[in-house]
Enzyme design. Sequence first.
Site, PDB file in Angstrom:
ATOM      1  N   TYR A  16       0.757  -1.093  -0.118  1.00  0.00           N
ATOM      2  CA  TYR A  16      -0.064   0.059  -0.125  1.00  0.00           C
ATOM      3  C   TYR A  16       0.859   1.230   0.214  1.00  0.00           C
ATOM      4  CZ  TYR A  16      -3.731  -3.209   1.505  1.00  0.00           C
ATOM      5  OH  TYR A  16      -4.643  -4.383   1.381  1.00  0.00           O
ATOM      6  N   HIS A  21      -4.404   6.531  -0.962  1.00  0.00           N
ATOM      7  CA  HIS A  21      -4.580   6.461   0.467  1.00  0.00           C
ATOM      8  C   HIS A  21      -3.720   6.542   1.501  1.00  0.00           C
ATOM      9  CE1 HIS A  21      -8.756   6.042   2.313  1.00  0.00           C
ATOM     10  NE2 HIS A  21      -8.708   4.884   2.346  1.00  0.00           N
ATOM     11  N   TYR A  73      -4.701  -1.203   9.819  1.00  0.00           N
ATOM     12  CA  TYR A  73      -5.449  -0.895   8.668  1.00  0.00           C
ATOM     13  C   TYR A  73      -6.153   0.333   8.561  1.00  0.00           C
ATOM     14  CZ  TYR A  73      -3.812  -4.854   6.328  1.00  0.00           C
ATOM     15  OH  TYR A  73      -3.093  -5.786   5.721  1.00  0.00           O
ATOM     16  N   ASN A  75      -9.188   1.473   8.459  1.00  0.00           N
ATOM     17  CA  ASN A  75     -10.688   1.516   9.159  1.00  0.00           C
ATOM     18  C   ASN A  75     -10.455   1.321  10.627  1.00  0.00           C
ATOM     19  OD1 ASN A  75     -10.014  -0.935   8.919  1.00  0.00           O
ATOM     20  ND2 ASN A  75     -11.778  -1.604   7.959  1.00  0.00           N
ATOM     21  N   ASN A 121     -12.821   6.184   5.817  1.00  0.00           N
ATOM     22  CA  ASN A 121     -12.909   5.409   6.982  1.00  0.00           C
ATOM     23  C   ASN A 121     -12.047   5.397   8.131  1.00  0.00           C
ATOM     24  OD1 ASN A 121     -15.145   3.911   5.873  1.00  0.00           O
ATOM     25  ND2 ASN A 121     -13.828   2.594   4.596  1.00  0.00           N
TER      26      ASN A 121
END
Length: 196
Positions: A16, A21, A73, A75, A121
Amino acid sequence: MDTWLVIGLGNPGTTYAGNRHNVGAMVVDELVRRSGANLRAHKSRARAAEIRLGTLPGGVPGPKAVVAVPSTYMNESGGPVAGLMQFFKVPAERLIVVHDELDIDFAQLRLKRGGGEGGHNGLRSITRSTGTKDYLRVRVGIGRPPGRMDPAAYVLKDFSSSERPELDFLLPDAADAVEQLVHVGLTAAQNVIHAR
């Protein structure tokens, strides 16, 4: 001297690392690089460093800050943020969250306190865990997805080859925005950053 807490949002791991994000985490990396510190594992499920934010007039080191990236993560960011606030005794008014923002054009920056989460989120989790929306945000514009691409897929894609060179300017500008917030306050920082 009162300590600030600066959180850069993202997802953990190399998969990621270059995603849109993760731009909040990239900004914290820039702040850490400037300070010469290193992020280290913290028991609150985050990687954190204690630094001074920028330099004040006369070469005086800036305010004390803990800069951190949750190891969870996106969220589940709220747990680590609440843990860090508790551990370092930082109230919500000195919490700054740096995050990606779909509703702002790519490479634009906006500063605000409070407000909604806009379907983000990470922000939703932080609001839930801290019990307040009344924290400062450095909103880093990533723009809307092209065509009919799902926003959830768009934010988990790496910056495009045309966007990547802009990051060399965007990440330092966003780090400057964090420093402005703590040095001069929200309204004065908005006047500087929003005019760019």
